[in-house]
Design a protein around this motif. Sequence first.
Motif, PDB file in Angstrom:
ATOM      1  N   PHE A 120       5.836  17.391  15.595  1.00  0.00           N
ATOM      2  CA  PHE A 120       6.892  16.608  14.946  1.00  0.00           C
ATOM      3  C   PHE A 120       6.669  16.522  13.442  1.00  0.00           C
ATOM      4  N   TRP A 121       5.443  16.141  13.026  1.00  0.00           N
ATOM      5  CA  TRP A 121       5.187  15.947  11.590  1.00  0.00           C
ATOM      6  C   TRP A 121       5.258  17.257  10.815  1.00  0.00           C
ATOM      7  N   SER A 122       4.952  18.394  11.494  1.00  0.00           N
ATOM      8  CA  SER A 122       5.006  19.677  10.778  1.00  0.00           C
ATOM      9  C   SER A 122       6.435  19.988  10.345  1.00  0.00           C
ATOM     10  N   TRP A 167      -4.750   9.701  15.631  1.00  0.00           N
ATOM     11  CA  TRP A 167      -3.292   9.699  15.487  1.00  0.00           C
ATOM     12  C   TRP A 167      -2.894  10.216  14.097  1.00  0.00           C
ATOM     13  N   PHE A 168      -3.568   9.729  13.063  1.00  0.00           N
ATOM     14  CA  PHE A 168      -3.199  10.142  11.711  1.00  0.00           C
ATOM     15  C   PHE A 168      -3.620  11.584  11.411  1.00  0.00           C
ATOM     16  N   MET A 169      -4.539  12.107  12.239  1.00  0.00           N
ATOM     17  CA  MET A 169      -4.907  13.515  12.107  1.00  0.00           C
ATOM     18  C   MET A 169      -3.681  14.403  12.341  1.00  0.00           C
ATOM     19  N   ALA A 170      -2.800  13.940  13.230  1.00  0.00           N
ATOM     20  CA  ALA A 170      -1.569  14.699  13.492  1.00  0.00           C
ATOM     21  C   ALA A 170      -0.729  14.764  12.213  1.00  0.00           C
ATOM     22  N   SER A 171      -0.737  13.700  11.449  1.00  0.00           N
ATOM     23  CA  SER A 171       0.005  13.708  10.183  1.00  0.00           C
ATOM     24  C   SER A 171      -0.667  14.630   9.178  1.00  0.00           C
ATOM     25  N   ALA A 172      -2.009  14.690   9.235  1.00  0.00           N
ATOM     26  CA  ALA A 172      -2.727  15.594   8.320  1.00  0.00           C
ATOM     27  C   ALA A 172      -2.302  17.026   8.599  1.00  0.00           C
ATOM     28  N   PHE A 221       8.837  17.323  10.065  1.00  0.00           N
ATOM     29  CA  PHE A 221       9.229  16.155   9.270  1.00  0.00           C
ATOM     30  C   PHE A 221       8.638  16.183   7.858  1.00  0.00           C
ATOM     31  N   GLU A 222       7.399  16.630   7.736  1.00  0.00           N
ATOM     32  CA  GLU A 222       6.748  16.633   6.425  1.00  0.00           C
ATOM     33  C   GLU A 222       7.209  17.788   5.537  1.00  0.00           C
ATOM     34  N   GLN A 223       8.274  18.477   5.953  1.00  0.00           N
ATOM     35  CA  GLN A 223       8.907  19.439   5.050  1.00  0.00           C
ATOM     36  C   GLN A 223       9.810  18.733   4.046  1.00  0.00           C
ATOM     37  N   GLY A 226       8.170  -2.444   7.225  1.00  0.00           N
ATOM     38  CA  GLY A 226       7.389  -2.791   6.030  1.00  0.00           C
ATOM     39  C   GLY A 226       6.926  -1.527   5.322  1.00  0.00           C
ATOM     40  N   ILE A 227       6.410  -0.579   6.097  1.00  0.00           N
ATOM     41  CA  ILE A 227       5.953   0.705   5.542  1.00  0.00           C
ATOM     42  C   ILE A 227       7.074   1.321   4.716  1.00  0.00           C
ATOM     43  N   ASN A 228       8.266   1.334   5.298  1.00  0.00           N
ATOM     44  CA  ASN A 228       9.359   2.058   4.646  1.00  0.00           C
ATOM     45  C   ASN A 228      10.029   1.273   3.536  1.00  0.00           C
ATOM     46  N   LEU A 234       9.261   8.001  17.866  1.00  0.00           N
ATOM     47  CA  LEU A 234       7.936   8.598  18.036  1.00  0.00           C
ATOM     48  C   LEU A 234       6.841   7.891  17.260  1.00  0.00           C
ATOM     49  N   SER A 235       7.101   7.611  15.984  1.00  0.00           N
ATOM     50  CA  SER A 235       5.994   7.170  15.149  1.00  0.00           C
ATOM     51  C   SER A 235       5.500   5.744  15.454  1.00  0.00           C
ATOM     52  N   PRO A 236       6.383   4.721  15.420  1.00  0.00           N
ATOM     53  CA  PRO A 236       5.862   3.389  15.765  1.00  0.00           C
ATOM     54  C   PRO A 236       5.386   3.338  17.212  1.00  0.00           C
ATOM     55  N   GLU A 275       0.844  -1.204   0.000  1.00  0.00           N
ATOM     56  CA  GLU A 275       0.000   0.000   0.000  1.00  0.00           C
ATOM     57  C   GLU A 275       0.874   1.247   0.000  1.00  0.00           C
ATOM     58  N   ARG A 276       1.952   1.231   0.814  1.00  0.00           N
ATOM     59  CA  ARG A 276       2.861   2.390   0.867  1.00  0.00           C
ATOM     60  C   ARG A 276       3.673   2.517  -0.418  1.00  0.00           C
ATOM     61  N   PHE A 277       3.975   1.362  -1.047  1.00  0.00           N
ATOM     62  CA  PHE A 277       4.648   1.399  -2.354  1.00  0.00           C
ATOM     63  C   PHE A 277       3.811   2.257  -3.298  1.00  0.00           C
ATOM     64  N   LEU A 327      -8.156   1.843   4.974  1.00  0.00           N
ATOM     65  CA  LEU A 327      -7.107   0.836   5.166  1.00  0.00           C
ATOM     66  C   LEU A 327      -6.093   1.207   6.255  1.00  0.00           C
ATOM     67  N   LYS A 328      -5.534   2.407   6.157  1.00  0.00           N
ATOM     68  CA  LYS A 328      -4.344   2.740   6.956  1.00  0.00           C
ATOM     69  C   LYS A 328      -4.559   2.684   8.482  1.00  0.00           C
ATOM     70  N   PRO A 329      -5.598   3.323   9.028  1.00  0.00           N
ATOM     71  CA  PRO A 329      -5.712   3.271  10.490  1.00  0.00           C
ATOM     72  C   PRO A 329      -6.035   1.856  10.961  1.00  0.00           C
ATOM     73  N   TYR A 374       1.368   4.436  -2.445  1.00  0.00           N
ATOM     74  CA  TYR A 374       1.169   5.809  -1.965  1.00  0.00           C
ATOM     75  C   TYR A 374       2.399   6.672  -2.219  1.00  0.00           C
ATOM     76  N   TYR A 375       3.566   6.202  -1.746  1.00  0.00           N
ATOM     77  CA  TYR A 375       4.787   6.997  -1.909  1.00  0.00           C
ATOM     78  C   TYR A 375       5.308   6.944  -3.340  1.00  0.00           C
ATOM     79  N   GLY A 376       4.892   5.918  -4.083  1.00  0.00           N
ATOM     80  CA  GLY A 376       5.288   5.860  -5.485  1.00  0.00           C
ATOM     81  C   GLY A 376       4.602   6.962  -6.271  1.00  0.00           C
TER      82      GLY A 376
HETATM   83  N1  GLN Z   1       6.058   7.280   6.893  1.00  0.00           N
HETATM   84  C1  GLN Z   1       5.036   6.835   7.770  1.00  0.00           C
HETATM   85  C2  GLN Z   1       3.875   6.213   7.024  1.00  0.00           C
HETATM   86  O1  GLN Z   1       3.707   6.383   5.867  1.00  0.00           O
HETATM   87  C3  GLN Z   1       4.525   7.936   8.661  1.00  0.00           C
HETATM   88  C4  GLN Z   1       4.029   9.091   7.895  1.00  0.00           C
HETATM   89  C5  GLN Z   1       3.191   9.987   8.727  1.00  0.00           C
HETATM   90  O2  GLN Z   1       2.439   9.563   9.608  1.00  0.00           O
HETATM   91  N2  GLN Z   1       3.256  11.241   8.481  1.00  0.00           N
HETATM   92  O3  GLN Z   1       3.085   5.547   7.632  1.00  0.00           O
END
Ligand code: GLN
Length: 515
Positions: free
Chosen positions: A309-311, A452-457, A313-315, A169-171, A428-430, A38-40, A140-142, A42-44
């Motif tokens: 943290f994500w604000s 939790w994923f709202m923080a990433s949003a 990291f997501e730069q 696995g995600i990475n 932090l994340s895992p 799934e991450r392949f 799927l993700k949560p 998404y990040y692809g």
């Molecule tokens: N890289 C992780 C993932 O895709 C975390 C990303 C995030 O939560 N901002 O699950």
Amino acid sequence: MTESAKTGTPTASEVVENRSFFGHPRGLGTLFGVEMWERFSYYGLRPLLILFMTAALLDGGYGFDRTTAGAIVGIYGACVYLASLPGGWVADRWLGLQRSIWYGGIIIALGHLSIGLSAIFKQPAFFLGLVLIVIGTGLLKPNISAIVGDLYPGGGARRDAGFSIYYMGINTGAFLGQIVTGYLGERVGWHIGFGAAGIGMVCGLITFKIFAQRTLGPIGTDVAVPPAEQQKAKKIALSVLGAIIIAVALVGSGVVPFNPVAVAAYSTAGIISIVILYFAYLFVLGGLSPDEKKRIVVIGVLFLAAATFWSAFEQAPTSLNLFARDFTDRVVFGFEMPATWFQSINSFFVIAFAPVFAALWVWLGKRGISPSSPAKFTAGLFMCGVAFYVMLLASNKVIAGGGGSIVKVSVWWLTGSYLLQTLGELSLSPVGLSSMTKLAPRRYVGQMMGVWFMASAVGNLIGGLVGGNIDPEKLELMPVLFYRTAMSLFVATGIMALLIIPLRNMMKSSEVTDH
Ligand code: GLN
């Protein structure tokens, strides 16, 4: 012969007691594989989006200006995570975790198919595809993350270790996705790259179909609310879906105007308001016991720390990406690396260090000195702060060497910063994922994963908004951005450090009723 041996479906205790995946339940291997694919996908797709939308019409792109394309990517990234909240709710109240993962995966694959078909059906198919990926990922993700927690009913260090492996696995998926689909999309053809991402998701679905039943058994198939409530949830979910379809059709047909830049700016406040309202709703109408309320407070604090943290990291796809392109000497052995390759350094380090962290948590746990999750969060924020301090030094070097002309710095600055960010991420994340499954009342676990994923949003939006302000024409702004980012992280580190003990006390009850 036991019942499970006859049907091929293991019982719940057989599932959780199994140790055949690196000492962890086989089910973890299944979740590892599905989430990797799934991450392949998404990040692809993600790094291709901005390149494709800004590419000139002649080069097969849409010729959008950078600000608009950037805002669209920011909104997309935020919506993907935003959708986790309703996605978790649907799993808790209607579909259960396993079915949500399955249907989510199908919707994501359809999204990629639609984007692939935009070669023929143009922009409507492209944007419809993005909307489908948002909905599918929300489902799927949560929920796939929540089910990882269910494999460790004993909780504790083993569960944290399980989440570290899952995070690998995600990475692995992110790393491969960025390299493979990035190459195909940029060098062979946009739609070939999009298609490759879709094939990745289909591989994930096949993995789920083959292994879910025999390795997860009944785990994540139950729904903790009575059937009448489930029917109600189904009706609400389908009505909301209908409303989304109508909204998309109205925007798509141009009846309702849509300004991506303005929407991105207002969304941050919108998301934070949604989370506050959601917590208020839980406290007043959630039927929580006093202990559960304490744990929800802990979740709230962890949420704020994670959003900070994500604000930063997501730069990575914005300010750090620009830094790679404009201010980094990318020539290695006479070959100039593409700037986008720097995006995969983080995934590479996660894969390299996740096993070290997993082992470290177990090792510390055995000696009875497991750091609490707030302590690990504090360390994570601190390391990310240092990472951005490194970028401050690097940007000062760019400016100091200048005298008008731009000096490019060594690749080691970014590499070092990404290494520190990754060490922070792994603290932090895992750990955050694991804590949500531990702290959330059973009937809210999918939704808490959504929170939790709202923080990433929030992180995606803020990272997009501030990172987009980097302008090679206005060099002096760069150290200011990195200084502010580092300082925000250090202030958050200080606050979290003070809260470690009170939070630990509030979490105590969760150790007893750990699920
Ligand atoms: N890289 C992780 C993932 O895709 C975390 C990303 C995030 O939560 N901002 O699950």
